[in-house]
Design an enzyme around this catalytic site. Structure first.
Site, short mmCIF file in Angstrom:
data_model
loop_
_atom_site.label_atom_id
_atom_site.label_comp_id
_atom_site.label_asym_id
_atom_site.label_seq_id
_atom_site.Cartn_x
_atom_site.Cartn_y
_atom_site.Cartn_z
N GLY A 283 -4.21 -18.50 -9.34
CA GLY A 283 -5.14 -19.30 -10.12
C GLY A 283 -5.56 -18.65 -11.42
CD GLU B 247 -7.56 -19.58 -2.58
OE1 GLU B 247 -7.49 -20.65 -1.96
OE2 GLU B 247 -7.00 -19.39 -3.68
CD GLU C 288 0.07 -17.63 -2.19
OE1 GLU C 288 0.58 -18.60 -2.76
OE2 GLU C 288 -1.07 -17.65 -1.71
CB SER D 83 0.14 -18.29 -12.10
OG SER D 83 -1.25 -18.02 -11.98
CE LYS E 208 -4.74 -22.19 -3.75
NZ LYS E 208 -4.99 -21.05 -4.63
CG HIS F 229 -4.20 -18.85 0.88
ND1 HIS F 229 -5.18 -18.45 -0.01
CD2 HIS F 229 -3.18 -19.32 0.13
CE1 HIS F 229 -4.75 -18.70 -1.24
NE2 HIS F 229 -3.54 -19.23 -1.18
CG ASN G 233 -2.49 -23.94 -0.50
OD1 ASN G 233 -3.16 -24.82 0.05
ND2 ASN G 233 -2.89 -22.68 -0.56
P1 13P Z 1 -1.90 -21.10 -8.03
O1 13P Z 1 -0.50 -21.65 -8.06
O2 13P Z 1 -2.93 -22.10 -8.43
O3 13P Z 1 -2.01 -19.78 -8.72
O4 13P Z 1 -2.22 -20.81 -6.46
C1 13P Z 1 -1.35 -20.03 -5.72
C2 13P Z 1 -1.74 -20.14 -4.30
O5 13P Z 1 -2.73 -19.57 -3.88
C3 13P Z 1 -0.91 -20.96 -3.40
O6 13P Z 1 -1.25 -20.75 -2.06
#
Ligand code: 13P
Length: 254
Positions: free
Chosen positions: A175, A99, A169, A214, A13, A97, A11
């Protein structure tokens, strides 16, 4: 137990222009050409989708969007429909997601509409769920997952359930470098599988459930070795073609 095909999804983003996406593919494809066990998915910004679709034709890479609107068309400025994605040959979309839930008011109600609309258009939903740190500490993880999974899958036809990909997640692991322990990830994902079994017993063994938060080349193999973890949704480490290729290799070996 059925052999669920490992699913490795990056992903991106809000990273990479179309040109940068093409550069990424040039670096990635030769590195992942040997095996074909894991499914490989790149979830990119809308503006890079056609570059990726064109650049990945004939390869094992499947291209996904990161969101999609539930309406067929209409006065929804800034949004993109399922048909718009499928006409680009986009095959999957991340839906829900954290976010988007956190910053863009994505609701369980909207997700209940989005999943069946995506499936009807031939778009594979990568449906994300997960609790916050405060919710986990308050002992609410199962309640949150139950609410999110039940709502998101509420309007999916039983026959379509095995096609949905679910991503667990935990928000506190995204992150942050704070990866869930393999036990925590396995436990939450087994719980999600039990929720799917409660909706449609036959679907639970087939549905693929990913872990995200992560994930890096050095922790992927252990996560993927767990009985209920069928793949990974990877943010940061998916931006680098060598790291992503290493994650694909972990999926091929799982
Ligand atoms: P990270 O791998 O950067 O922690 O992000 C996870 C994520 O949100 C994937 O959709």
């Amino acid at each position: 137990m059925p052999d669920r095909r490992p699913y490795i999804a990056g992903n991106w983003k809000m990273h990479k222009t179309g040109a940068e996406a093409e550069d990424f593919l040039w670096a990635l494809l030769p590195r992942i050409s040997g095996e074909d066990r894991a499914e490989v998915v790149v979830c990119a910004p809308f503006t890079a989708l056609s570059n990726l679709v064109d650049g990945s034709r004939g390869s094992r890479v499947k291209v996904a969007a990161q969101n999609m609107h539930q309406a067929e068309q209409g006065a929804f400025t800034g949004e993109v429909s399922a048909a718009m994605l499928s006409h680009l040959d986009v095959r999957a979309a991340v839906l829900g997601h954290s976010e988007r839930r956190q910053y863009f008011n994505e609701t369980d109600e909207a997700l209940a509409e989005k999943l069946p609309v995506a499936l009807t258009a031939g778009i594979e939903p990568i449906f994300c769920v997960g609790e916050s740190e405060a919710e986990r500490e308050a002992g609410q993880m199962e309640d949150v997952l139950r609410r999110q999974v039940t709502a998101g899958l509420s309007k999916v036809a039983a026959a379509d359930l095995p096609t949905v990909v679910i991503a667990y997640e935990p928000i506190w692991a995204i992150g942050t470098g704070k990866v869930a322990t393999t036990e925590q990830a396995q436990e939450a994902i087994a719980f999600i599988r039990s929720l799917v079994a409660g909706i449609e017993a036959g679907a639970a063994e087939a549905v693929r459930i990913l872990y995200g938060g992560s994930v890096k080349p050095d922790n992927a193999a252990e996560l993927l070795s767990q009985p209920d973890i069928d793949g990974a949704l990877i943010g940061g480490a998916s931006l680098d073609p060598a790291d992503f290729a290493a994650l694909v290799a972990a999926g091929d070996a799982a």
